[in-house]
Scaffold this motif. Structure first.
Motif, short mmCIF file in Angstrom:
data_model
loop_
_atom_site.label_atom_id
_atom_site.label_comp_id
_atom_site.label_asym_id
_atom_site.label_seq_id
_atom_site.Cartn_x
_atom_site.Cartn_y
_atom_site.Cartn_z
N LEU A 115 35.22 38.74 31.79
CA LEU A 115 36.65 38.47 32.00
C LEU A 115 36.83 37.42 33.11
O LEU A 115 37.64 36.49 32.98
N GLU A 116 36.05 37.57 34.17
CA GLU A 116 36.16 36.62 35.28
C GLU A 116 35.80 35.21 34.80
O GLU A 116 36.50 34.23 35.13
N GLN A 117 34.73 35.11 34.02
CA GLN A 117 34.32 33.78 33.49
C GLN A 117 35.42 33.18 32.62
O GLN A 117 35.72 31.99 32.69
N THR A 118 36.03 34.03 31.81
CA THR A 118 37.10 33.56 30.93
C THR A 118 38.25 33.00 31.76
O THR A 118 38.77 31.90 31.49
N LEU A 119 38.64 33.72 32.79
CA LEU A 119 39.77 33.28 33.62
C LEU A 119 39.40 32.05 34.45
O LEU A 119 40.23 31.18 34.71
N GLN A 120 38.11 31.95 34.82
CA GLN A 120 37.64 30.76 35.56
C GLN A 120 37.73 29.50 34.70
O GLN A 120 37.90 28.40 35.22
N THR A 121 37.64 29.66 33.38
CA THR A 121 37.77 28.51 32.48
C THR A 121 39.15 27.86 32.64
O THR A 121 39.33 26.68 32.36
N LEU A 122 40.11 28.66 33.10
CA LEU A 122 41.48 28.15 33.25
C LEU A 122 41.76 27.63 34.67
O LEU A 122 42.92 27.47 35.06
N CYS A 123 40.71 27.40 35.48
CA CYS A 123 40.88 26.84 36.83
C CYS A 123 41.35 25.39 36.72
O CYS A 123 41.02 24.72 35.74
N PRO A 124 42.03 24.82 37.70
CA PRO A 124 42.42 25.45 38.95
C PRO A 124 43.70 26.30 38.82
O PRO A 124 44.64 25.88 38.17
N TRP A 125 43.67 27.47 39.46
CA TRP A 125 44.86 28.32 39.53
C TRP A 125 45.61 27.93 40.80
O TRP A 125 45.16 28.20 41.91
N ARG A 126 46.75 27.27 40.63
CA ARG A 126 47.52 26.81 41.80
C ARG A 126 48.43 27.92 42.33
O ARG A 126 48.62 28.05 43.53
N LYS A 127 49.08 28.65 41.41
CA LYS A 127 50.07 29.64 41.83
C LYS A 127 49.58 31.04 41.52
O LYS A 127 48.93 31.28 40.51
N GLY A 128 49.91 31.99 42.35
CA GLY A 128 49.48 33.37 42.18
C GLY A 128 49.76 34.10 43.49
O GLY A 128 50.65 33.67 44.23
N PRO A 129 49.04 35.13 43.84
CA PRO A 129 47.86 35.68 43.18
C PRO A 129 48.22 36.56 41.98
O PRO A 129 49.32 37.12 41.92
N PHE A 130 47.27 36.67 41.07
CA PHE A 130 47.37 37.59 39.94
C PHE A 130 46.19 38.57 40.01
O PHE A 130 45.12 38.21 40.53
N HIS A 131 46.40 39.76 39.47
CA HIS A 131 45.33 40.75 39.41
C HIS A 131 45.25 41.25 37.98
O HIS A 131 46.22 41.82 37.47
N LEU A 132 44.12 41.00 37.34
CA LEU A 132 43.99 41.40 35.93
C LEU A 132 42.76 42.28 35.77
O LEU A 132 41.63 41.80 35.85
N PHE A 133 42.99 43.56 35.56
CA PHE A 133 41.94 44.53 35.27
C PHE A 133 40.75 44.40 36.23
O PHE A 133 39.59 44.29 35.80
N GLY A 134 41.04 44.35 37.51
CA GLY A 134 39.98 44.33 38.52
C GLY A 134 39.59 42.94 38.98
O GLY A 134 38.85 42.80 39.95
N ILE A 135 40.08 41.90 38.32
CA ILE A 135 39.77 40.53 38.76
C ILE A 135 40.96 40.04 39.60
O ILE A 135 42.09 40.05 39.14
N ASP A 136 40.66 39.62 40.83
CA ASP A 136 41.71 39.10 41.71
C ASP A 136 41.69 37.58 41.64
O ASP A 136 40.73 36.95 42.10
N ILE A 137 42.73 37.01 41.07
CA ILE A 137 42.82 35.55 40.99
C ILE A 137 43.51 35.07 42.27
O ILE A 137 44.74 35.16 42.41
N ASP A 138 42.70 34.61 43.21
CA ASP A 138 43.19 34.18 44.52
C ASP A 138 43.53 32.69 44.40
O ASP A 138 42.70 31.83 44.62
N SER A 139 44.77 32.43 44.06
CA SER A 139 45.19 31.05 43.76
C SER A 139 45.29 30.21 45.04
O SER A 139 45.29 30.75 46.14
N GLU A 140 45.43 28.90 44.85
CA GLU A 140 45.59 28.00 46.01
C GLU A 140 46.80 28.41 46.87
O GLU A 140 46.72 28.50 48.08
N TRP A 141 47.92 28.66 46.20
CA TRP A 141 49.14 29.05 46.91
C TRP A 141 49.27 30.56 46.94
O TRP A 141 49.06 31.22 45.92
N GLN A 142 49.63 31.10 48.09
CA GLN A 142 50.04 32.50 48.15
C GLN A 142 51.53 32.50 47.83
O GLN A 142 52.38 32.56 48.72
#
Ligand SMILES: C[S@@+](CC[C@H](N)C(=O)[O-])C[C@H]1O[C@@H](n2cnc3c(N)ncnc32)[C@H](O)[C@@H]1O
Length: 314
Positions: free
Chosen positions: A72-99
């Protein structure tokens, strides 16, 4: 199923539904080199049958089901860069550039979104849209031309398909306003990217009713009613910044466009805590865009980013 077409039909906006559907289909048919990779990433999202959703304090989905979180983490990493967030999906913390939660904290106490139909112009990946639903909004339509951000949104919409939130992969200028305006129209972080800021404000107003509220967040500079900065070239390394007005100048713009009851509710200097490099956005960030010896200036010797939030009525 809670589709956008059904939602708009309930409001007797069938014509508008066709208009935006036509434009969105056209946009998504373009040949974009990254589209197949992003679409494949979405197709790899795991099936999860039971999960809990929290949108009021954060954007978080949790489950007790056993998942392959590495995949799941690899899948979400394919969608980098994550500018806005953070999001939390089933144990994966997407720590985006912007809080982005920090801006939401500054803003949310000033607005009431209960049962409101919302338009969020330049909505990015929909982080704020989800928080709007968490604050009681009836529905959220985001407008966002960037297809990576649109696909990041779809990763969450995959699990939140029944929620009344949608993004149109378009620019505001492409869309004709519907015959019924939205209750609240947001434009956050868009005005300074527009070469025609007055046209942008007029456009926002066209999507509102007499009772609607505008939430406008943008960069500002210190100065009097005659002050506006037009960078000679880049601003904080961004190539697409056109006009940064003073607060008094922006009030004049809003008044001249016809807005009433204009209220300034927040001013804040952007910090390197709020915008920074993370594992989910590994390019340069604010610390690299500020003057190395004076954080009151950008690397181009211009005033460092300061942002204001205005509310106004049509
Ligand atoms: C600085 S980001 C702000 C994102 C989010 N609203 C926030 O406040 O964090 C500006 C966003 O506006 C989008 N944008 C730029 N021009 C736009 C336009 N003409 N119509 C709609 N969105 C636009 C960009 O793609 C980008 O995602």
């Amino acid at each position: 199923m809670n589709t956008l077409a059904a939602h708009l039909n309930e409001l007797n906006l069938g014509d508008w539904s066709e208009h935006i559907n036509f434009l969105s289909t056209q946009k998504l048919a373009i040949k974009h080199g990254d589209l197949p990779r992003w679409r494949q990433a979405l197709s790899k999202l795991p099936t999860v049958n039971n999960y809990q959703v929290n949108l009021s304090d954060e954007v978080k989905l949790t489950t007790h089901e056993q998942l392959d979180t590495k995949q799941l983490e690899q899948t979400l990493q394919t969608l980098c860069p994550w500018r806005k967030g953070p999001f939390h999906l089933f144990g994966i913390d997407i720590d985006s550039e912007w809080q982005s939660n920090l801006k939401w904290q500054r803003l949310a106490k000033h607005i009431n979104l209960t049962d409101k139909r919302i338009l969020d112009v330049g909505c990015g990946n929909g982080y704020y849209g989800f928080r709007m639903l968490g604050s009681g909004a009836k529905s959220v339509i985001g407008i966002e031309p960037n297809l990576l951000f649109y696909h990041q949104f779809l990763a969450f919409k995959h699990y939140l398909n029944d929620l009344p939130i949608w993004i149109l992969p378009l620019t505001l200028e492409q869309i004709n306003p519907p015959t019924i305006g939205f209750d609240t129209v947001f434009s956050m972080g868009v005005l300074y990217h527009r070469s025609d800021p007055i046209g942008h404000l007029q456009n926002l107003r066209a999507f509102m009713t007499e009772q609607s509220e505008l939430v406008l967040e943008t960069l500002i500079i210190d100065g009097d009613e005659n002050s506006v900065l037009m960078p000679k070239d880049r601003y904080a390394q961004m190539r697409n910044v056109w006009f940064i007005p003073s607060i008094l100048m922006l009030e004049i713009w809003l008044k001249r466009v016809g807005f009433k009851n204009i209220r300034l509710v927040d001013i804040s200097t952007t910090s390197t805590t709020e915008q920074r490099v993370t594992n989910w956005m590994q390019f340069q960030s604010l610390a690299d865009f500020l003057h190395p010896h004076n954080h009151n200036l950008t690397i181009e010797n211009l005033p460092a980013p300061k942002r204001a939030i205005f509310l106004a009525n049509k």
